[in-house]
Design a protein around this motif. Structure first.
Motif, PDB file in Angstrom:
ATOM      1  N   ILE A   1       0.815  -1.226   0.000  1.00 11.41           N
ATOM      2  CA  ILE A   1       0.000   0.000   0.000  1.00 11.41           C
ATOM      3  C   ILE A   1       0.845   1.271   0.000  1.00 11.41           C
ATOM      4  O   ILE A   1       1.769   1.414   0.812  1.00 11.41           O
ATOM      5  N   ILE A   2       0.510   2.186  -0.911  1.00 10.17           N
ATOM      6  CA  ILE A   2       1.018   3.566  -0.810  1.00 10.17           C
ATOM      7  C   ILE A   2      -0.044   4.347  -0.058  1.00 10.17           C
ATOM      8  O   ILE A   2      -1.147   4.585  -0.565  1.00 10.17           O
ATOM      9  N   MET A   3       0.302   4.727   1.152  1.00 12.99           N
ATOM     10  CA  MET A   3      -0.654   5.404   2.041  1.00 12.99           C
ATOM     11  C   MET A   3      -0.573   6.897   1.750  1.00 12.99           C
ATOM     12  O   MET A   3       0.227   7.604   2.348  1.00 12.99           O
ATOM     13  N   ASP A   4      -1.370   7.365   0.831  1.00 13.66           N
ATOM     14  CA  ASP A   4      -1.240   8.760   0.396  1.00 13.66           C
ATOM     15  C   ASP A   4      -2.500   9.558   0.725  1.00 13.66           C
ATOM     16  O   ASP A   4      -3.605   9.007   0.773  1.00 13.66           O
TER      17      ASP A   4
ATOM     18  N   GLN B   1      -2.520   8.324  -9.549  1.00 17.78           N
ATOM     19  CA  GLN B   1      -2.362   7.027 -10.200  1.00 17.78           C
ATOM     20  C   GLN B   1      -0.924   6.887 -10.672  1.00 17.78           C
ATOM     21  O   GLN B   1      -0.617   7.025 -11.843  1.00 17.78           O
ATOM     22  N   ARG B   2      -0.036   6.684  -9.709  1.00 19.69           N
ATOM     23  CA  ARG B   2       1.367   6.470 -10.034  1.00 19.69           C
ATOM     24  C   ARG B   2       2.021   5.601  -8.960  1.00 19.69           C
ATOM     25  O   ARG B   2       1.474   5.412  -7.876  1.00 19.69           O
ATOM     26  N   ILE B   3       3.222   5.122  -9.306  1.00 17.16           N
ATOM     27  CA  ILE B   3       3.939   4.181  -8.429  1.00 17.16           C
ATOM     28  C   ILE B   3       4.894   4.932  -7.490  1.00 17.16           C
ATOM     29  O   ILE B   3       5.274   4.412  -6.442  1.00 17.16           O
ATOM     30  N   SER B   4       5.297   6.150  -7.861  1.00 19.36           N
ATOM     31  CA  SER B   4       6.183   6.973  -7.021  1.00 19.36           C
ATOM     32  C   SER B   4       7.404   6.209  -6.502  1.00 19.36           C
ATOM     33  O   SER B   4       7.741   6.305  -5.312  1.00 19.36           O
ATOM     34  N   ASN B   5       8.056   5.471  -7.392  1.00 24.49           N
ATOM     35  CA  ASN B   5       9.313   4.789  -7.036  1.00 24.49           C
ATOM     36  C   ASN B   5       9.143   3.788  -5.886  1.00 24.49           C
ATOM     37  O   ASN B   5      10.070   3.558  -5.107  1.00 24.49           O
TER      38      ASN B   5
ATOM     39  N   ILE C   1      -2.316  -1.206  -3.548  1.00 27.40           N
ATOM     40  CA  ILE C   1      -3.354  -0.187  -3.306  1.00 27.40           C
ATOM     41  C   ILE C   1      -2.674   1.159  -3.178  1.00 27.40           C
ATOM     42  O   ILE C   1      -1.665   1.280  -2.473  1.00 27.40           O
ATOM     43  N   ARG C   2      -3.198   2.164  -3.868  1.00 31.21           N
ATOM     44  CA  ARG C   2      -2.756   3.537  -3.590  1.00 31.21           C
ATOM     45  C   ARG C   2      -3.973   4.371  -3.246  1.00 31.21           C
ATOM     46  O   ARG C   2      -4.908   4.472  -4.048  1.00 31.21           O
ATOM     47  N   THR C   3      -3.950   4.963  -2.068  1.00 33.56           N
ATOM     48  CA  THR C   3      -5.032   5.861  -1.669  1.00 33.56           C
ATOM     49  C   THR C   3      -4.682   7.281  -2.123  1.00 33.56           C
ATOM     50  O   THR C   3      -3.581   7.536  -2.599  1.00 33.56           O
TER      51      THR C   3
ATOM     52  N   GLU D   1      12.383  10.086  -1.895  1.00 31.45           N
ATOM     53  CA  GLU D   1      12.163  11.460  -2.385  1.00 31.45           C
ATOM     54  C   GLU D   1      11.460  12.352  -1.348  1.00 31.45           C
ATOM     55  O   GLU D   1      11.366  13.567  -1.537  1.00 31.45           O
ATOM     56  N   ASN D   2      10.960  11.747  -0.270  1.00 35.24           N
ATOM     57  CA  ASN D   2      10.245  12.560   0.727  1.00 35.24           C
ATOM     58  C   ASN D   2      11.173  13.492   1.525  1.00 35.24           C
ATOM     59  O   ASN D   2      10.694  14.412   2.195  1.00 35.24           O
ATOM     60  N   TRP D   3      12.505  13.282   1.426  1.00 36.11           N
ATOM     61  CA  TRP D   3      13.441  14.227   2.064  1.00 36.11           C
ATOM     62  C   TRP D   3      13.314  15.610   1.450  1.00 36.11           C
ATOM     63  O   TRP D   3      13.788  16.594   2.020  1.00 36.11           O
ATOM     64  N   ARG D   4      12.711  15.693   0.255  1.00 39.20           N
ATOM     65  CA  ARG D   4      12.559  16.988  -0.412  1.00 39.20           C
ATOM     66  C   ARG D   4      11.493  17.857   0.250  1.00 39.20           C
ATOM     67  O   ARG D   4      11.319  19.010  -0.137  1.00 39.20           O
ATOM     68  N   ARG D   5      10.766  17.317   1.190  1.00 39.53           N
ATOM     69  CA  ARG D   5       9.714  18.106   1.867  1.00 39.53           C
ATOM     70  C   ARG D   5      10.340  19.123   2.830  1.00 39.53           C
ATOM     71  O   ARG D   5      11.511  18.981   3.187  1.00 39.53           O
ATOM     72  N   PRO D   6       9.546  20.110   3.274  1.00 42.09           N
ATOM     73  CA  PRO D   6      10.083  21.072   4.237  1.00 42.09           C
ATOM     74  C   PRO D   6      10.645  20.349   5.457  1.00 42.09           C
ATOM     75  O   PRO D   6      10.079  19.345   5.913  1.00 42.09           O
TER      76      PRO D   6
ATOM     77  N   ALA E   1       5.976   4.117   3.970  1.00 46.28           N
ATOM     78  CA  ALA E   1       5.869   5.133   5.016  1.00 46.28           C
ATOM     79  C   ALA E   1       6.627   6.403   4.662  1.00 46.28           C
ATOM     80  O   ALA E   1       6.218   7.509   5.025  1.00 46.28           O
ATOM     81  N   PHE E   2       7.764   6.243   3.960  1.00 47.05           N
ATOM     82  CA  PHE E   2       8.600   7.415   3.648  1.00 47.05           C
ATOM     83  C   PHE E   2       9.468   7.055   2.458  1.00 47.05           C
ATOM     84  O   PHE E   2      10.217   6.082   2.497  1.00 47.05           O
ATOM     85  N   SER E   3       9.347   7.835   1.395  1.00 49.56           N
ATOM     86  CA  SER E   3      10.091   7.481   0.179  1.00 49.56           C
ATOM     87  C   SER E   3      11.451   8.176   0.160  1.00 49.56           C
ATOM     88  O   SER E   3      11.683   9.145   0.894  1.00 49.56           O
TER      89      SER E   3
END
Ligand code: IPE
Ligand code: IPE
Ligand code: MG
Length: 250
Positions: free
Chosen positions: A24-27, A196-200, A190-192, A74-79, A70-72
């Motif tokens: 699951i991508i919990m988005d 509609q993407r896989i996001s690595n 599942i992606r919530t 690429e999520n380091w790019r967030r504030p 939980a954390f990709s």
């Protein structure tokens, strides 16, 4: 020898009526909070409650493997503020939940490049994995600082280190060195949150996974929403390259 690897491309797998492995991508945590005029982090906090619910729903339904993004990488790019909050949440969840997971027979695994996390997080992950290593009811994998491309590259590196004189890498060689080599390929993804993407996420392992996208935001994703995804999966015809006529109907 125990066979650890079963490939959907090298062989034709059985398509189990109940998915053995759900990823699951919990988005949608941020948007959920924004809709309520709350800070994004409030969405992450409620998201943790849904994680608890979905783990319980999976154990109740006899799902063997659950993998949560939980954390990709690429999520380091967030504030920085949001990243820091997510790290604090991760520590809190590991401190509070691991004992409960253990009590409920859940085996915890964490995949991703953990070297970028604080020593405290790394220590909690090591302890949590060790404590729950013998559990068999459900294998819960948390992907943290995980990227599908990173996974493939680290598998190639690991293989090369193990076989310095070999030049030809096979599919099985690579799959055995992926960070989730202990699990079968996901049956259901599942992606919530509506994207509609896989996001690595699991690039290699999703080769023949059934994909399910829902607009439901992760903090609203409950057991009924999980059942709707499983129901959709059960209506699919998993052909793995064959024709409909070739499938043996039970
Ligand atoms: C998913 O929710 C949680 C993480 C990526 C950690 P988001 O934070 O991406 O929520 P949206 O997509 O902004 O709504
Ligand atoms: C994917 O969600 C990562 C996690 C859920 C952990 P993102 O919200 O980061 O994905 P993008 O940026 O919309 O593709
Ligand atoms: Mg998002």
């Amino acid at each position: 020898m125990i066979r650890r690897y079963f490939s959907s491309t090298a062989e034709i797998p059985k398509a189990p009526p109940l998915p053995r492995h759900i990823a699951i991508i919990m988005d949608g945590n941020g948007r959920w909070a924004k809709k309520r005029m709350l800070p994004r982090v409030a969405g992450h906090a409620v998201g943790v409650e849904r994680v608890r619910d979905v783990i319980k729903a999976c154990t109740d339904r006899g799902i063997e493997y659950l993998t949560l993004f939980a954390f990709s990488s690429e999520n380091w790019r967030r504030p920085a503020e949001e990243v820091n909050h997510l790290m604090e949440l991760f520590v809190m969840v590991l401190e509070r939940e691991v004992k409960k997971l253990h009590k409920n027979g859940v085996r915890l695994k964490v995949i991703g490049d953990l070297s970028r996390f604080t020593p405290r997080i790394q220590e909690l992950v090591t302890q949590g994995e060790a404590l729950t290593a013998g559990n068999t009811k459900l294998t819960l994998t948390v992907a943290a600082n995980y990227g599908g491309r990173w996974d493939i590259l680290q598998a190639v590196d690991a293989w090369r280190t193990a076989h310095p004189r070999s030049h030809h890498i096979t599919e099985a060689d690579l799959a055995e060195h992926l960070s989730m080599a202990y699990a079968p390929e996901p049956d259901l993804f599942i992606r919530t949150g509506g994207e509609q993407r896989i996001s690595n996420f699991l690039l290699w392992q999703l080769a023949y996974t059934e994909l399910y996208f829902t607009g439901t935001l992760w903090p609203d994703f409950d057991a009924a929403a999980l059942d709707a995804a499983i129901e959709s999966y059960q209506k699919r015809e998993r052909r793995f390259g064959r024709t409909s006529e070739q499938l043996v109907k039970p």
